[in-house]
Design a protein around this motif. Structure first.
Motif, PDB file in Angstrom:
ATOM      1  N   LEU A  72     -15.098   1.064  -1.850  1.00 30.12           N
ATOM      2  CA  LEU A  72     -15.872   1.980  -2.684  1.00 30.12           C
ATOM      3  C   LEU A  72     -16.040   1.432  -4.096  1.00 30.12           C
ATOM      4  N   ALA A  73     -14.964   0.857  -4.644  1.00 32.10           N
ATOM      5  CA  ALA A  73     -15.025   0.343  -6.012  1.00 32.10           C
ATOM      6  C   ALA A  73     -15.989  -0.840  -6.120  1.00 32.10           C
ATOM      7  N   ILE A  74     -15.924  -1.735  -5.150  1.00 29.26           N
ATOM      8  CA  ILE A  74     -16.829  -2.888  -5.185  1.00 29.26           C
ATOM      9  C   ILE A  74     -18.282  -2.442  -5.035  1.00 29.26           C
ATOM     10  N   SER A  75     -18.529  -1.499  -4.137  1.00 30.94           N
ATOM     11  CA  SER A  75     -19.890  -0.991  -3.958  1.00 30.94           C
ATOM     12  C   SER A  75     -20.394  -0.327  -5.238  1.00 30.94           C
ATOM     13  N   ALA A  76     -19.544   0.480  -5.843  1.00 27.39           N
ATOM     14  CA  ALA A  76     -19.954   1.150  -7.084  1.00 27.39           C
ATOM     15  C   ALA A  76     -20.183   0.142  -8.198  1.00 27.39           C
ATOM     16  N   LEU A  77     -19.358  -0.912  -8.229  1.00 31.91           N
ATOM     17  CA  LEU A  77     -19.495  -1.924  -9.279  1.00 31.91           C
ATOM     18  C   LEU A  77     -20.786  -2.715  -9.115  1.00 31.91           C
ATOM     19  N   LEU A  90     -15.140   2.640 -14.822  1.00 39.65           N
ATOM     20  CA  LEU A  90     -14.497   3.462 -13.793  1.00 39.65           C
ATOM     21  C   LEU A  90     -14.390   2.715 -12.472  1.00 39.65           C
ATOM     22  N   SER A  91     -15.405   1.945 -12.141  1.00 41.47           N
ATOM     23  CA  SER A  91     -15.359   1.179 -10.893  1.00 41.47           C
ATOM     24  C   SER A  91     -14.243   0.148 -10.932  1.00 41.47           C
ATOM     25  N   ILE A  92     -14.096  -0.525 -12.067  1.00 36.71           N
ATOM     26  CA  ILE A  92     -13.011  -1.508 -12.214  1.00 36.71           C
ATOM     27  C   ILE A  92     -11.650  -0.816 -12.150  1.00 36.71           C
ATOM     28  N   THR A  93     -11.546   0.366 -12.744  1.00 35.99           N
ATOM     29  CA  THR A  93     -10.286   1.131 -12.694  1.00 35.99           C
ATOM     30  C   THR A  93      -9.907   1.468 -11.255  1.00 35.99           C
ATOM     31  N   GLY A  94     -10.871   1.958 -10.476  1.00 32.66           N
ATOM     32  CA  GLY A  94     -10.594   2.263  -9.070  1.00 32.66           C
ATOM     33  C   GLY A  94     -10.194   1.037  -8.292  1.00 32.66           C
ATOM     34  N   LEU A  95     -10.841  -0.100  -8.571  1.00 33.75           N
ATOM     35  CA  LEU A  95     -10.499  -1.344  -7.877  1.00 33.75           C
ATOM     36  C   LEU A  95      -9.090  -1.788  -8.202  1.00 33.75           C
ATOM     37  N   VAL A  96      -8.712  -1.739  -9.480  1.00 33.90           N
ATOM     38  CA  VAL A  96      -7.368  -2.158  -9.896  1.00 33.90           C
ATOM     39  C   VAL A  96      -6.301  -1.247  -9.291  1.00 33.90           C
TER      40      VAL A  96
END
Length: 280
Positions: A72-77, A90-96
């Motif tokens: 989800l994070a990569i798709s959003a990014l 926020l996308s980077i935060t979810g990925l981390v």
């Protein structure tokens, strides 16, 4: 006749597409609400994964939730990260969070596995009955067993077993009508403890009192919940030099009373020093 209807320069004239050239089409604009939901889902999934990764057994769910959060994070990014900085952050935060949860669950599972193996190893050593399998500080000789009334150092306490009543069933049952009959017979132990540490101590929380007998088993005073005249839980918190006297009861089979001993050790110390007292 109106010649403007045949004019090639008429405003309402529609030029037909040239042969061989596709008509360009415009993609419909993407819904911003969909992108926001994708970013928020990535952050929430990562946050839930990082919270669950520290809970043994339950953290197995992270092996499923973390990859979902990463996707989800990569798709959003990729889709929305270029549109505004907030979505990118926020996308980077979810990925981390999702990546850290995977690292955390792997570490927690490793520590849990090591602790389980250590418990099984210790149990196997105890069941083998070999003297060499016991920790060095638990080995003792007969001369180290104290007589009743003698003091011994246990952790931050100076402890004295002042008396032992090996036939205290009637005494304990007479204290309260709510006291239950023992499975064997009650032993009543009188203890005096002086706190010699630098902070404060609660003897009923810090000390463990056990009975060993002829059946090679240990009987814990913590398993006896009957009301006593001087129960250990009534002892207040002690500061340096503070002393208190209290009683504990132990439910013991009568056949275990031969060659019996009482020992005291720190409750939360696995390999702490023990002090033994003989029972006449």
């Amino acid at each position: 006749m109106d010649n403007t209807s045949f004019s090639p320069y008429a405003q309402d004239h529609v030029q037909p597409p040239s042969p061989g050239y596709p008509v360009p089409q415009q993609n419909p604009p993407q819904d911003p609400g969909t992108g926001q939901r994708l970013v928020i889902s990535a952050v929430v999934t990562g946050a839930v994964s990082i919270l669950l990764c520290w809970v043994p057994i339950v953290n197995s769910i992270v092996f499923l939730s973390a990859p979902v959060g990463i996707g989800l994070a990569i798709s959003a990014l990729v889709i929305w990260g270029k549109r505004d900085r907030r979505s990118k952050a926020l996308s980077i935060t979810g990925l981390v969070l999702s990546v850290l949860s995977l690292v955390g669950v792997l570490g927690t599972q490793a520590l849990y596995s090591v602790s389980v193996l250590d418990i099984f190893s210790s149990s196997a050593d105890r069941s083998s009955g070999e003297p060499d399998s016991l920790p060095t500080e638990r080995k003792r000789v007969a001369s180290e067993v104290l007589e009743l009334g003698s003091s011994g150092k246990v952790g931050e306490y100076s402890v004295t077993v002042t008396g032992v009543d090996t036939d205290a069933t009637e005494t304990i049952l007479a204290i309260s009508p709510f006291n239950k009959a023992p499975q064997g017979q009650y032993v009543l132990v009188d203890v005096s403890a002086t706190y010699v540490g630098n902070g404060e101590g609660d003897p009923w929380m810090d000390l463990r009192i056990k009975f060993t007998g002829a059946d090679a088993r240990q009987y814990d005073a913590g398993d006896c919940f009957e009301r006593l005249d001087q129960g250990a839980h009534t002892v207040p918190t002690l500061e340096t030099g503070g002393a208190a006297e209290f009683q504990v009861c132990i439910d013991i089979p009568p056949e275990a009373l031969a060659d019996a001993e009482i020992f005291v050790q720190e409750k939360y110390s696995r390999d702490g020093d023990r002090v033994y007292w003989s029972i006449p």
